[in-house]
Design an enzyme around this catalytic site. Sequence first.
Site, PDB file in Angstrom:
ATOM      1  N   GLU A 151     -11.341  13.539  -7.778  1.00  0.00           N
ATOM      2  CA  GLU A 151     -12.783  13.379  -8.010  1.00  0.00           C
ATOM      3  C   GLU A 151     -13.415  14.770  -8.021  1.00  0.00           C
ATOM      4  O   GLU A 151     -12.925  15.690  -7.393  1.00  0.00           O
ATOM      5  CB  GLU A 151     -13.422  12.515  -6.921  1.00  0.00           C
ATOM      6  CG  GLU A 151     -13.076  12.866  -5.498  1.00  0.00           C
ATOM      7  CD  GLU A 151     -13.895  14.036  -4.930  1.00  0.00           C
ATOM      8  OE1 GLU A 151     -13.427  14.638  -3.964  1.00  0.00           O
ATOM      9  OE2 GLU A 151     -14.969  14.342  -5.495  1.00  0.00           O
ATOM     10  N   LEU A 153     -16.878  15.113  -7.391  1.00  0.00           N
ATOM     11  CA  LEU A 153     -18.234  14.677  -7.048  1.00  0.00           C
ATOM     12  C   LEU A 153     -18.880  15.677  -6.100  1.00  0.00           C
ATOM     13  O   LEU A 153     -18.295  16.036  -5.090  1.00  0.00           O
ATOM     14  CB  LEU A 153     -18.183  13.309  -6.366  1.00  0.00           C
ATOM     15  CG  LEU A 153     -17.386  12.209  -7.088  1.00  0.00           C
ATOM     16  CD1 LEU A 153     -17.402  10.927  -6.261  1.00  0.00           C
ATOM     17  CD2 LEU A 153     -17.908  11.965  -8.476  1.00  0.00           C
ATOM     18  N   ARG A 154     -20.103  16.135  -6.463  1.00  0.00           N
ATOM     19  CA  ARG A 154     -20.849  16.968  -5.517  1.00  0.00           C
ATOM     20  C   ARG A 154     -21.705  16.052  -4.664  1.00  0.00           C
ATOM     21  O   ARG A 154     -22.406  15.172  -5.215  1.00  0.00           O
ATOM     22  CB  ARG A 154     -21.772  17.939  -6.286  1.00  0.00           C
ATOM     23  CG  ARG A 154     -21.041  19.059  -7.010  1.00  0.00           C
ATOM     24  CD  ARG A 154     -21.988  19.724  -7.991  1.00  0.00           C
ATOM     25  NE  ARG A 154     -22.458  18.757  -8.986  1.00  0.00           N
ATOM     26  CZ  ARG A 154     -23.628  18.841  -9.603  1.00  0.00           C
ATOM     27  NH1 ARG A 154     -24.460  19.839  -9.333  1.00  0.00           N
ATOM     28  NH2 ARG A 154     -23.975  17.919 -10.489  1.00  0.00           N
ATOM     29  N   GLY A 260     -20.050  25.784   2.566  1.00  0.00           N
ATOM     30  CA  GLY A 260     -19.551  24.888   3.625  1.00  0.00           C
ATOM     31  C   GLY A 260     -19.166  23.578   2.972  1.00  0.00           C
ATOM     32  O   GLY A 260     -18.738  23.566   1.815  1.00  0.00           O
ATOM     33  N   CYS A 263     -15.302  19.972   1.274  1.00  0.00           N
ATOM     34  CA  CYS A 263     -14.254  20.252   0.283  1.00  0.00           C
ATOM     35  C   CYS A 263     -13.838  21.707   0.185  1.00  0.00           C
ATOM     36  O   CYS A 263     -12.676  22.047   0.381  1.00  0.00           O
ATOM     37  CB  CYS A 263     -14.732  19.784  -1.094  1.00  0.00           C
ATOM     38  SG  CYS A 263     -14.898  18.021  -1.152  1.00  0.00           S
ATOM     39  N   LYS A 324     -25.764  21.605   2.560  1.00  0.00           N
ATOM     40  CA  LYS A 324     -26.511  21.780   1.308  1.00  0.00           C
ATOM     41  C   LYS A 324     -27.604  20.735   1.292  1.00  0.00           C
ATOM     42  O   LYS A 324     -27.591  19.801   2.105  1.00  0.00           O
ATOM     43  CB  LYS A 324     -25.582  21.619   0.101  1.00  0.00           C
ATOM     44  CG  LYS A 324     -24.943  20.235   0.053  1.00  0.00           C
ATOM     45  CD  LYS A 324     -24.012  20.071  -1.103  1.00  0.00           C
ATOM     46  CE  LYS A 324     -24.744  19.640  -2.346  1.00  0.00           C
ATOM     47  NZ  LYS A 324     -23.858  19.148  -3.401  1.00  0.00           N
TER      48      LYS A 324
END
Length: 415
Positions: A151, A153-154, A260, A263, A324
């Site tokens: 994946e 994905l953010r 950070g 992931c 974030k």
Amino acid sequence: MRIAMIGAGYVGQVSGACFASFGHLVVCVDTDADKVARLQAGETTIFEPGLAELMAENGKAGRLEFTTDLEAAVRQADVVFIAVGTPARRSDGHADLEYVYEAARRVAGAISGYTVIVTKSTVPVGTGDEVMRIVAEAAPNKEFSVVSNPEFLREGAAIDDFKRPDRVVIGVEDERAKAVMAEVYRALSLNQSPVLFTSRRNSELIKYAGNAFLAMKITFINEIADLSEKLGTDVQEVARGIGMDRRIGPKFLNAGPGYGGSCFPKDTLALTRLAKDANSPVRLIETTIEINDARKGFMAERVIGACGGDVTGKTIGILGLTFKPNTDDMREAPSLAIIDALQGRGAKIQAFDPEGMTAAAEVLNGVDFADDPYGAAAGAAALVIITEWDSFRSLDFARLAEIMERRVLVDLRNI
Ligand code: UDX
């Protein structure tokens, strides 16, 4: 298709809900009965914009269910996704694959009829081969394929990243699995999202190499930011200038306190271990990790410098705790190292974060949590922006000047 999603975490919940919205019948499996009960009651256990609505809509349509009964979900599935955690092993930083292998063993015992088993978790190169061996050993006379489908994905943009990806990467070793996976992602190919079919091992490395490159890109601009402070140049202008070169691109060039999240830190570390084991060290990524780890502590020094070199007994206001914006995730958040260092130098911390304070309270000690940015700024010798939440982009400076002890604002995100 009938899909079983093993693991209802960040990846499993988003992927399961999105596959259901493509028209598939999805059953998400998790070992945590409390989490499953909350999901069955329509609660999401993570903060991800749009996820609650997507789950409710597909739950109501009967396309999305949650259960702890892995065997039942797998028995009726055409495709089984393994989306369990692969945390960095405390001891040596290798990806801990125990959850993946445990899931593979249980899936092997439950599959009936030809089944495609897909590793969606981020796994070291060769894990698919190992899963193949485990399943073949546990279920010698069953028909199955093992596929890699990482994946990208953010967090905070996961649904959009799933439905409008730059590309879908699928590592397959046989035509039958390829046909099944083409069907799984048919809805995307309809809106022209390119699907890259490649080998399983290529697919596994694409994931690590992609994240490591992004982590390195961020670290590059962070070093240019430090240089800019010495040269009197503006790193955001420099980033804009280089980003206009299509070979570089404008994204992931925002200088900050370091990356950070769940992931980049674990994937960069796992890649360096994998590379060392293969006797081909990735020194650029080793250096990226060193720079990033040192940066968070260095940021605390910047704050202390802005307070005249000593924060003993001083109150410091912190705006933003999550790694974030638009997430509640505190994993490897720069705020953890920065706050720890400031407290170590005698500062008293008061903090505000729109979504992360519940999670932050689990991992921070001695921090007073405020109800809003001004509560965090009251009486502070300095106010530090660590996470660039939109609500911090329009602070009332006159009001801050009134309530702060000193008029010092340290903006670690250039907002
Ligand atoms: C990342 C990858 O982007 C995603 O493809 C992968 O599947 C999971 O890991 P995520 O960790 O959710 O996604 O967040 P991302 O938006 O990539 O940011 C990662 C870290 O880099 C954050 O700490 C962020 O603050 C930092 N970052 C990002 C910067 O410092 N500057 C930037 O320009 C972009």
